[in-house]
Design an enzyme around this catalytic site. Structure first.
Site, PDB file in Angstrom:
ATOM      1  N   VAL A  84     -33.949  22.157  25.664  1.00  0.00           N
ATOM      2  CA  VAL A  84     -35.052  21.429  25.033  1.00  0.00           C
ATOM      3  C   VAL A  84     -34.783  21.268  23.536  1.00  0.00           C
ATOM      4  O   VAL A  84     -34.966  20.190  22.960  1.00  0.00           O
ATOM      5  CB  VAL A  84     -36.399  22.141  25.278  1.00  0.00           C
ATOM      6  CG1 VAL A  84     -37.515  21.438  24.524  1.00  0.00           C
ATOM      7  CG2 VAL A  84     -36.719  22.170  26.765  1.00  0.00           C
ATOM      8  N   CYS A  85     -34.320  22.345  22.893  1.00  0.00           N
ATOM      9  CA  CYS A  85     -34.040  22.298  21.452  1.00  0.00           C
ATOM     10  C   CYS A  85     -32.933  21.296  21.134  1.00  0.00           C
ATOM     11  O   CYS A  85     -32.957  20.642  20.088  1.00  0.00           O
ATOM     12  CB  CYS A  85     -33.636  23.674  20.948  1.00  0.00           C
ATOM     13  SG  CYS A  85     -34.880  24.932  21.219  1.00  0.00           S
ATOM     14  N   THR A  86     -31.962  21.197  22.019  1.00  0.00           N
ATOM     15  CA  THR A  86     -30.871  20.243  21.804  1.00  0.00           C
ATOM     16  C   THR A  86     -31.425  18.826  21.713  1.00  0.00           C
ATOM     17  O   THR A  86     -31.036  18.047  20.831  1.00  0.00           O
ATOM     18  CB  THR A  86     -29.849  20.357  22.952  1.00  0.00           C
ATOM     19  OG1 THR A  86     -29.300  21.684  22.949  1.00  0.00           O
ATOM     20  CG2 THR A  86     -28.730  19.344  22.802  1.00  0.00           C
TER      21      THR A  86
ATOM     22  N   LEU B  64     -33.528  18.481  18.252  1.00  0.00           N
ATOM     23  CA  LEU B  64     -32.745  18.305  17.030  1.00  0.00           C
ATOM     24  C   LEU B  64     -32.043  16.956  17.025  1.00  0.00           C
ATOM     25  O   LEU B  64     -31.907  16.319  15.974  1.00  0.00           O
ATOM     26  CB  LEU B  64     -31.736  19.446  16.888  1.00  0.00           C
ATOM     27  CG  LEU B  64     -32.335  20.818  16.604  1.00  0.00           C
ATOM     28  CD1 LEU B  64     -31.248  21.855  16.414  1.00  0.00           C
ATOM     29  CD2 LEU B  64     -33.238  20.802  15.392  1.00  0.00           C
TER      30      LEU B  64
ATOM     31  N   THR C  48     -29.909  25.794  23.654  1.00  0.00           N
ATOM     32  CA  THR C  48     -30.978  25.695  24.643  1.00  0.00           C
ATOM     33  C   THR C  48     -31.279  24.204  24.861  1.00  0.00           C
ATOM     34  O   THR C  48     -31.215  23.417  23.906  1.00  0.00           O
ATOM     35  CB  THR C  48     -32.237  26.452  24.183  1.00  0.00           C
ATOM     36  OG1 THR C  48     -32.563  26.056  22.847  1.00  0.00           O
ATOM     37  CG2 THR C  48     -32.010  27.950  24.214  1.00  0.00           C
TER      38      THR C  48
END
Length: 211
Positions: free
Chosen positions: A44-46, A49, A42
């Site tokens: 935003v999560c990329t 992290l 996804t």
């Protein structure tokens, strides 16, 4: 199960991108940041992290260990990590929990049915060396976290754990702090020899004591 500030953070064993871990053993005497993601791959999560990996030195300096969580399996995590490293120009070396049965998500109340019946919301927990929850921040899926704020709060938590002070609005490491009201004004010089200001009887400031 609802987790609140001051509660003991539940321990768990989990499969992660770096192998099997016991949460308490992984943390040891360190502080911890446990944060969840709705799913792998996804956008935003990329970025989140990647940002976390880029801040490794900042977390290490504060004796903080990081764990991420997604409901997807390990093989998905490993493929996603390659994408994160490539697109964010970094190296993810902290564990990502594979919580396919949602054991950890349910332990930490990371699934909010009104947002999604199946996916974790963007929850973040800061856990102290005493294994107590010190901070909870929950973001909607559409909004990426501000990791400068996460570091700022950790600085405040670590400072206020060791000194009888609180930090004012928008405080940053190195700025003046507030003397807690349990300290009498006449006792401040002995405890805080750098000096102090009395703005109001209930609002007294002093230079940050550990600088």
């Amino acid at each position: 199960m609802s987790i609140r500030i001051g509660d003991i953070a539940p321990n768990f064993k989990a499969t992660t991108s770096i192998g099997e871990i016991d949460f308490y053993e992984y943390l040891g005497d360190s502080w911890g940041v446990l944060f969840s993601h709705p799913a792998d791959y996804t956008p935003v999560c990329t970025t989140e992290l990647g940002r976390t990996a880029a801040l490794k030195g900042e977390f290490d300096q504060r004796n903080v260990k990081v764990l991420a969580l997604s409901v997807d399996p390990v093989d998905s995590h490993l493929g996603w990590i390659k994408d994160i490293n490539e697109t964010q120009n970094t190296t993810v070396d902290f564990p990502i929990i594979a919580d396919s049965d949602k054991t950890v998500a349910n332990l930490y109340d990371m699934i909010h049915p009104n947002a999604s019946e199946t996916l974790t919301v963007r929850s973040l927990f800061v856990i102290g060396p005493d294994k107590k929850v010190k901070l909870i921040i929950t973001y909607p899926a559409s909004t990426g976290r501000n990791f400068n704020e996460v570091l700022r709060v950790i600085d405040s938590l670590q400072l206020t754990a060791n000194y009888s002070v609180a930090t004012p609005a928008d405080w940053k490491d190195g700025e003046d702090v507030i003397v807690v009201n349990s300290i009498k004004t006449e006792d401040i010089p002995a405890k805080f020899p750098k000096g102090h200001k009395v703005i109001k009887p209930y609002l007294r400031t002093t230079p940050q004591p550990n600088k």
